[in-house]
Write a protein that holds these residues in place. Structure first.
Motif, PDB file in Angstrom:
ATOM      1  N   ARG A   1     -35.632  49.203 -29.403  1.00  0.00           N
ATOM      2  CA  ARG A   1     -35.160  49.155 -30.784  1.00  0.00           C
ATOM      3  C   ARG A   1     -34.657  47.763 -31.143  1.00  0.00           C
ATOM      4  NH1 ARG A   1     -31.235  53.300 -34.152  1.00  0.00           N
ATOM      5  NH2 ARG A   1     -30.829  51.881 -35.859  1.00  0.00           N
ATOM      6  N   PHE A   2     -34.029  47.104 -30.193  1.00  0.00           N
ATOM      7  CA  PHE A   2     -33.527  45.754 -30.444  1.00  0.00           C
ATOM      8  C   PHE A   2     -34.511  44.676 -29.977  1.00  0.00           C
ATOM      9  CE2 PHE A   2     -29.623  48.325 -30.492  1.00  0.00           C
ATOM     10  CZ  PHE A   2     -29.155  47.976 -31.746  1.00  0.00           C
ATOM     11  N   ARG A   3     -35.779  45.091 -29.824  1.00  0.00           N
ATOM     12  CA  ARG A   3     -36.923  44.206 -29.569  1.00  0.00           C
ATOM     13  C   ARG A   3     -36.881  43.506 -28.219  1.00  0.00           C
ATOM     14  NH1 ARG A   3     -36.937  47.158 -33.465  1.00  0.00           N
ATOM     15  NH2 ARG A   3     -37.776  46.624 -35.528  1.00  0.00           N
ATOM     16  N   ASN A   4     -36.133  44.066 -27.274  1.00  0.00           N
ATOM     17  CA  ASN A   4     -36.152  43.558 -25.903  1.00  0.00           C
ATOM     18  C   ASN A   4     -37.211  44.348 -25.136  1.00  0.00           C
ATOM     19  OD1 ASN A   4     -35.712  42.645 -23.315  1.00  0.00           O
ATOM     20  ND2 ASN A   4     -33.607  43.373 -23.160  1.00  0.00           N
ATOM     21  N   ILE A   5     -38.464  44.004 -25.384  1.00  0.00           N
ATOM     22  CA  ILE A   5     -39.562  44.813 -24.863  1.00  0.00           C
ATOM     23  C   ILE A   5     -39.664  44.715 -23.341  1.00  0.00           C
ATOM     24  CG2 ILE A   5     -42.067  45.149 -24.916  1.00  0.00           C
ATOM     25  CD1 ILE A   5     -42.011  44.170 -27.813  1.00  0.00           C
ATOM     26  N   THR A   6     -39.563  43.518 -22.799  1.00  0.00           N
ATOM     27  CA  THR A   6     -39.662  43.402 -21.337  1.00  0.00           C
ATOM     28  C   THR A   6     -38.468  44.067 -20.659  1.00  0.00           C
ATOM     29  OG1 THR A   6     -38.633  41.202 -21.444  1.00  0.00           O
ATOM     30  CG2 THR A   6     -41.049  41.301 -21.401  1.00  0.00           C
ATOM     31  N   GLY A   7     -37.321  44.024 -21.292  1.00  0.00           N
ATOM     32  CA  GLY A   7     -36.156  44.722 -20.738  1.00  0.00           C
ATOM     33  C   GLY A   7     -36.371  46.224 -20.709  1.00  0.00           C
ATOM     34  N   ALA A   8     -37.028  46.752 -21.758  1.00  0.00           N
ATOM     35  CA  ALA A   8     -37.323  48.179 -21.800  1.00  0.00           C
ATOM     36  C   ALA A   8     -38.304  48.558 -20.694  1.00  0.00           C
ATOM     37  CB  ALA A   8     -37.896  48.549 -23.163  1.00  0.00           C
ATOM     38  N   ILE A   9     -39.309  47.724 -20.487  1.00  0.00           N
ATOM     39  CA  ILE A   9     -40.280  47.973 -19.414  1.00  0.00           C
ATOM     40  C   ILE A   9     -39.579  47.944 -18.061  1.00  0.00           C
ATOM     41  CG2 ILE A   9     -42.299  47.032 -18.225  1.00  0.00           C
ATOM     42  CD1 ILE A   9     -43.168  45.912 -21.013  1.00  0.00           C
TER      43      ILE A   9
ATOM     44  N   TRP B   1     -49.000  46.267 -18.625  1.00  0.00           N
ATOM     45  CA  TRP B   1     -50.278  45.887 -18.014  1.00  0.00           C
ATOM     46  C   TRP B   1     -51.039  44.930 -18.921  1.00  0.00           C
ATOM     47  CZ3 TRP B   1     -51.250  51.793 -17.302  1.00  0.00           C
ATOM     48  CH2 TRP B   1     -50.436  52.275 -16.279  1.00  0.00           C
ATOM     49  N   GLN B   2     -50.952  45.138 -20.209  1.00  0.00           N
ATOM     50  CA  GLN B   2     -51.656  44.280 -21.162  1.00  0.00           C
ATOM     51  C   GLN B   2     -51.122  42.850 -21.142  1.00  0.00           C
ATOM     52  OE1 GLN B   2     -51.208  46.375 -24.855  1.00  0.00           O
ATOM     53  NE2 GLN B   2     -52.506  48.095 -24.223  1.00  0.00           N
ATOM     54  N   ILE B   3     -49.819  42.706 -20.988  1.00  0.00           N
ATOM     55  CA  ILE B   3     -49.217  41.359 -21.014  1.00  0.00           C
ATOM     56  C   ILE B   3     -49.016  40.794 -19.613  1.00  0.00           C
ATOM     57  CG2 ILE B   3     -48.099  41.820 -23.230  1.00  0.00           C
ATOM     58  CD1 ILE B   3     -45.454  42.171 -21.748  1.00  0.00           C
ATOM     59  N   GLY B   4     -49.368  41.574 -18.579  1.00  0.00           N
ATOM     60  CA  GLY B   4     -49.237  41.094 -17.205  1.00  0.00           C
ATOM     61  C   GLY B   4     -47.813  40.959 -16.732  1.00  0.00           C
ATOM     62  N   PHE B   5     -46.930  41.788 -17.252  1.00  0.00           N
ATOM     63  CA  PHE B   5     -45.510  41.704 -16.887  1.00  0.00           C
ATOM     64  C   PHE B   5     -45.226  42.601 -15.687  1.00  0.00           C
ATOM     65  CE2 PHE B   5     -41.042  43.246 -17.644  1.00  0.00           C
ATOM     66  CZ  PHE B   5     -40.429  42.081 -17.224  1.00  0.00           C
ATOM     67  N   LYS B   6     -44.723  42.018 -14.609  1.00  0.00           N
ATOM     68  CA  LYS B   6     -44.400  42.747 -13.383  1.00  0.00           C
ATOM     69  C   LYS B   6     -42.915  42.549 -13.077  1.00  0.00           C
ATOM     70  CE  LYS B   6     -49.046  42.329 -11.417  1.00  0.00           C
ATOM     71  NZ  LYS B   6     -49.336  43.759 -11.494  1.00  0.00           N
ATOM     72  N   PRO B   7     -42.093  43.523 -13.444  1.00  0.00           N
ATOM     73  CA  PRO B   7     -40.647  43.329 -13.334  1.00  0.00           C
ATOM     74  C   PRO B   7     -40.071  43.561 -11.944  1.00  0.00           C
ATOM     75  CG  PRO B   7     -41.107  45.462 -14.290  1.00  0.00           C
ATOM     76  CD  PRO B   7     -42.438  44.782 -14.113  1.00  0.00           C
TER      77      PRO B   7
END
Length: 455
Positions: free
Chosen positions: A57-65, A123-129
Motif C-alpha cells: 500500500r505504501f509502495r514498498n514493493i520489494t519489502g512486501a516481496i 520473478w519478473q524483476i529478478g528480485f531475490k530477497p
C-alpha cells in the motif's frame, strides 16, 4: 455436456491470469491498516499478510516481496492454491465492516491474489530477497519434496545447513507437481518456486526413493545429523482394489499424475468422447471432474454418497465443476463395477442413499435405500476417495512410533518423532491437508531441528 474449446495441451496447461501491478495496488489500498491485524492470525504458515499488504500500500514493493519469501518459501503456491476465503480473508476487517451492509459495498481484501502477484512480480524483476547464513557443518536429510519437505529444506538452508532433499519421483514438487491440474497451478510457476529453493543451496536428489528396511533411519548412520520425513500419501484408497487392473478404472493419484508426467496425450485419448464417472466429493474429485470435462469427455458424472451441502470441496470448486457441465449424482453410493467378459469397464453399480444421524465426521451418515440399486453406464471411472501412506512405509522407519493408519506420531509443537534426530510433517502426520498447513509443519520442524543441533 458443455464441450470446452481447449482440447489443446497448451490451453489446458495455462494457469489463470493473476493480478497486474495497478490491480494489486488498488486492492492493497482498500486495507484498513489494522493495528492488531486479524488476517495475519488466520494464516497457518505465518506469511504475515497484514505486513506485506501494508508495504505494498505504501509502495514498498520489494519489502512486501521480502516479507512473503522470508516467511513462506512457497508463498506463490499458497497464494494461488489456499482456500483463503476460510483462512486469512475470513478474518479480514474489511469483510467484517460489510456484515451489516446488505448492499455489499465492502468485501475482504483479496489477500491470496495479492500474494501471488508479489511472488510473480519478484520473478519478473529478478528480485531475490533471501540470503543464507554462515555455513554450518551439520548435514540434514529431507525425505519427500512436497510442500512440507520444501519448506523445511528452505528454512534450514537459510540457516546455513547443507540440505539434501530425496525424492522418489523423477521431478521435485510432490503434490504440487503430480497432484494439481495445470490450469490451476502450472509447471512453469512451480519451477520458479523450486528455483528460489535451489538458489539457497538445497541439493535435490530425484529418482532416489528412501524405501526398504530402515532406509530412512539409516540416513542418520550415513552422516546426516538430522532427518525430516515428509513422504506424503501416494497410495490411493480403492472402492474395489482388484478392479484397478481393468482398463478405464483409475485412482485419482494415477489420473492426475498422468496429466503432469508425460502421459497427457495418452490420458486425453482415454477421456475424449467418453462417459466418465468420478467417485468422491472433495477438492481432488473436483479437479478430476473439471479436467475430464476440459479434456473433451462426452459426459462427466460426480458420484457422492451425501448431499451437496455436506461435500468437503470448496464452494467455488463445486460451482466451477457445475459451470463445466458436470452432472452431480448426489445421495448415491458406489458398490462396485460392471465389467465385460473382455475385461472392459461397462458401468458403475450404485445404490441410492438417505441421510441418517451424524457420524464421527460431524456430517449425517449415508444409509443405503433397500431395493434402489442401479447401474450407471460409463467408460472411465476415477476414484477420488482418499489417499493413504504406502503399505510398507513403517518398514522405512521401524523405530518411529505411528499414530494409526500408518501416519507418523509427532510432538505437535516441534514435529519431533519418537526417535532422536528424526522429525516429520505434512500429510504423513496430518493425513490429507492443505498446502499451507504442510508449509507450516516444515517451518516448525526446521526451527526445532536447529534447536536440536544447537544444544
Amino acid at each position: 455436456m458443455r464441450r470446452f474449446a481447449l482440447n489443446s495441451a497448451n490451453h489446458f496447461k495455462q494457469m489463470r491470469k493473476g493480478l497486474d501491478l495497478p490491480q494489486a495496488i488498488a486492492e492493497a489500498d482498500r486495507c484498513l491498516l489494522c493495528h492488531d491485524a486479524p488476517c495475519s492470525k488466520g494464516c497457518p504458515a505465518d506469511t504475515r499478510p497484514a505486513e506485506f499488504i501494508r508495504k505494498l500500500r505504501f509502495r514498498n514493493i520489494t519489502g512486501a516481496i521480502r516479507t512473503i519469501k522470508e516467511n513462506n518459501i512457497l508463498g506463490g503456491a499458497c497464494g494461488e492454491l489456499c482456500p483463503t476465503h476460510r483462512l486469512c480473508e475470513k478474518e479480514c476487517s474489511a469483510r467484517f465492516s460489510s456484515l451489516n451492509r446488505p448492499e455489499g459495498a465492502d468485501r475482504p481484501i483479496r489477500i491470496g491474489n495479492i500474494q501471488r502477484f508479489l511472488i510473480e512480480h519478484s520473478w519478473q524483476i529478478g528480485f531475490k530477497p533471501l540470503r543464507k547464513a554462515a555455513p554450518r557443518a551439520e548435514a540434514i536429510a529431507v525425505v519427500g519434496s512436497g510442500p512440507a519437505g520444501l519448506s523445511c529444506a528452505a528454512e534450514l538452508a537459510k540457516g546455513g545447513y547443507p540440505v539434501t532433499l530425496f525424492e522418489a519421483r523423477p521431478e521435485p514438487g510432490g503434490v504440487l507437481r503430480y497432484g494439481v491440474v495445470s490450469y490451476r497451478f502450472s509447471l512453469e510457476f512451480l519451477r520458479n518456486e523450486l528455483r528460489d529453493i535451489a538458489d539457497l543451496g538445497v541439493e535435490f536428489k530425484c529418482n532416489h526413493p528412501i524405501a526398504g528396511p530402515a532406509a530412512a533411519e539409516n540416513l542418520l548412520k550415513e552422516g546426516f545429523s538430522a532427518l525430516f520425513l515428509a513422504p506424503g500419501l501416494w497410495a490411493a484408497e480403492a472402492l474395489a482394489p482388484k478392479a484397478h487392473s481393468v482398463p478405464g478404472v483409475h485412482s485419482s493419484v494415477d489420473y492426475l499424475s498422468a496429466l503432469r508426467d508425460g502421459r497427457f496425450k495418452e490420458m486425453t485419448r482415454a477421456i475424449e468422447g467418453k462417459t466418465v464417472a468420478v467417485i468422491g466429493g472433495g477438492s481432488v474429485a473436483m479437479d478430476c471432474v473439471e479436467s475430464a470435462a476440459r479434456l473433451g469427455a462426452k459426459d462427466v458424472y460426480l458420484i457422492y454418497r451425501r448431499s451437496y451441502a455436506q461435500m468437503p470441496a470448496e464452494p467455488d470448486e463445486r460451482m466451477e465443476a457445475q459451470a463445466a457441465g458436470v452432472h452431480f449424482l448426489l445421495l448415491n453410493q458406489p458398490m462396485g463395477y460392471v465389467v465385460s467378459r473382455g475385461r472392459r469397464l461397462k458401468g458403475l453399480r450404485l445404490v441410492r442413499t438417505r441421510l441418517g444421524e451424524p457420524d464421527g465426521s460431524g456430517r449425517r451418515s449415508p444409509k443405503p435405500v433397500r431395493g434402489s440399486e442401479w447401474v450407471l453406464a460409463c467408460d472411465v471411472a476415477i476414484e477420488a476417495i482418499g489417499n493413504r501412506p504406502a503399505a510398507d512405509s513403517p518398514r522405512w522407519y521401524p523405530r518411529v512410533k505411528l499414530a494409526g493408519h500408518h501416519l507418523i506420531k509427532v510432538n505437535s509443537r516441534t514435529g519431533q518423532t519418537s526417535v532422536k534426530g528424526i522429525f516429520a510433517g505434512g500429510d504423513i502426520v496430518r493425513g490429507p491437508a492443505l498446502v499451507v498447513q504442510a508449509v507450516a509443519d516444515g517451518k516448525r520442524a526446521a526451527a526445532a531441528i536447529q534447536r536440536y543441533l544447537n544444544r
